[in-house]
Design a protein around this motif. Structure first.
Motif, PDB file in Angstrom:
ATOM      1  N   GLY A 132       0.815  -1.215   0.000  1.00 40.98           N
ATOM      2  CA  GLY A 132       0.000   0.000   0.000  1.00 40.98           C
ATOM      3  C   GLY A 132       0.844   1.259   0.000  1.00 40.98           C
ATOM      4  O   GLY A 132       0.457   2.286  -0.578  1.00 40.98           O
ATOM      5  N   MET A 133       2.034   1.178   0.580  1.00 42.78           N
ATOM      6  CA  MET A 133       2.923   2.336   0.639  1.00 42.78           C
ATOM      7  C   MET A 133       3.521   2.690  -0.719  1.00 42.78           C
ATOM      8  O   MET A 133       4.190   3.712  -0.859  1.00 42.78           O
ATOM      9  N   THR A 134       3.284   1.842  -1.728  1.00 44.40           N
ATOM     10  CA  THR A 134       3.749   2.166  -3.088  1.00 44.40           C
ATOM     11  C   THR A 134       2.642   2.816  -3.927  1.00 44.40           C
ATOM     12  O   THR A 134       2.893   3.238  -5.054  1.00 44.40           O
ATOM     13  N   LEU A 135       1.433   2.877  -3.394  1.00 48.75           N
ATOM     14  CA  LEU A 135       0.293   3.380  -4.162  1.00 48.75           C
ATOM     15  C   LEU A 135       0.024   4.850  -3.865  1.00 48.75           C
ATOM     16  O   LEU A 135       0.009   5.279  -2.713  1.00 48.75           O
ATOM     17  N   GLY A 136      -0.202   5.609  -4.931  1.00 44.17           N
ATOM     18  CA  GLY A 136      -0.528   7.027  -4.797  1.00 44.17           C
ATOM     19  C   GLY A 136      -1.832   7.362  -5.504  1.00 44.17           C
ATOM     20  O   GLY A 136      -2.529   6.484  -6.017  1.00 44.17           O
ATOM     21  N   LYS A 137      -2.156   8.647  -5.556  1.00 40.31           N
ATOM     22  CA  LYS A 137      -3.417   9.086  -6.155  1.00 40.31           C
ATOM     23  C   LYS A 137      -3.539   8.645  -7.609  1.00 40.31           C
ATOM     24  O   LYS A 137      -4.614   8.261  -8.074  1.00 40.31           O
ATOM     25  N   GLN A 138      -2.435   8.696  -8.326  1.00 41.60           N
ATOM     26  CA  GLN A 138      -2.468   8.366  -9.751  1.00 41.60           C
ATOM     27  C   GLN A 138      -2.870   6.912  -9.981  1.00 41.60           C
ATOM     28  O   GLN A 138      -3.594   6.604 -10.934  1.00 41.60           O
TER      29      GLN A 138
END
Length: 326
Positions: free
Chosen positions: A50-56
């Protein structure tokens, strides 16, 4: 520590296989990976992803819900029907056929999310597919078993949903929120660099736990059962990748759907077999062997996809070689 994390991510398959081999002879090392401890380990893995996921990432996912639909349809058509085809081709007994079809009729597992992360696939897409297929499992798995084998099995849909919420959705959301709010902080970026290694170590704990519980089933399974499980898994990867290609998905999504279709929640299948088919212990053997196989072979496959990416980059200047690598 960051270098160690990168090293673990690079040699994940070797690390997992080595640990699985050690655990086979020393199962007491990982008998603790069960119950609440297993939930904590899985949650840490999903938090790291999850820490690799952003808004994009979420924008892209929201723009193409059709991808999740295609992936879920592939999940519940390719693997169960492939399982019955392989069972009939190898003339397996009804008990062994039950085990293989049960594996094929289960949803994708948390392991597929880990493998997608390791091969730099589309993690948001992977989590979306796993969540949807799991929510549908209480309906689809009994339905497929009844249709393909005439067997009936009841499943606790609410328990499955809450478990998936605990170990997949919630940790991913927490990790993603942290990433979106703290990504500019140097200390957070340093921690994020360590997370691939954290994911690999915790995944090794999961595999160790499976081998500790079911490793002996390898000796009981026989060559034919192992071949059937291997063909089922490997053909699933190929057909999943083909489905992504047919529907024009990106490379990251093709890798993801390939893993999501090929890797089943064989641990769930093992539990279902033991609970609902206690009079057919052979089916549990098939599911348990598949659980170990999917964990190890899936890790090797994820690393192969990562190597293939590097090969594509090296051959980018050679059109003929690049076309061969597709």
């Amino acid at each position: 520590m960051i270098q160690l994390s990168r090293l673990l991510a690079r040699f994940t398959a070797l690390f997992i296989i080595l640990l699985a081999a050690i655990t086979f002879y020393q199962p007491e090392l990982f008998t603790w990976v069960k119950g609440d401890a297993q939930i904590v380990v899985l949650s840490l893995i999903m938090l790291s992803m999850g820490m690799t996921l952003g808004k994009q990432d979420y924008k892209i996912l929201a723009q193409r819900p059709f991808d999740i639909f295609i992936g879920t349809v592939a999940q519940y058509t390719v693997m169960p029907f492939l399982a019955i085809f392989i069972a009939n081709s190898f003339d397996l007994s009804p008990a062994l056929t039950l085990g293989l079809v049960l594996v094929g009729s289960c949803p994708g597992g948390v392991a597929s999310n880990i493998m997608t992360f390791l091969c730099k696939g589309d993690v948001a897409f992977s989590v979306g597919m796993t969540t949807v297929s799991t929510i549908l499992a209480p309906v689809m798995t009994p339905l497929l078993l009844n249709y393909l084998l005439g067997q009936h099995v009841e499943m606790n849909g609410w328990a499955m949903f809450t478990f998936m919420l605990q170990v997949t959705v919630l940790p991913v959301v927490v990790g993603s929120v942290l990433n979106m709010t703290l990504h500019r902080k140097t200390w957070f970026r340093n921690i994020r660099e360590l997370m691939p290694g954290v994911a690999v170590i915790n995944f090794a704990f999961i595999v160790g736990g499976v081998v500790a519980l079911y490793g002996d089933y390898f000796l009981q399974s026989g060559v034919i059962i192992l071949l059937c499980i291997a063909f089922h898994n490997l053909i699933g990867y190929g057909l999943g990748y083909l489905a992504g290609k047919v529907f024009g998905m990106s490379l990251a999504k093709k890798k993801t759907i390939s893993i999501e279709v090929g890797v089943q929640n064989a641990g769930l299948a093992t539990g279902l077999s033991m609970k609902f088919f206690p009079a057919v212990p052979e089916s549990a053997v098939v599911c348990a062997v598949a659980c170990v196989w999917h964990s190890v072979a899936g890790t090797v496959y994820a690393n192969f996809l990562l190597w293939l990416d590097k090969f594509r980059k090296k051959t980018a200047e050679s059109p003929a070689a690049a076309e061969l690598a597709k």
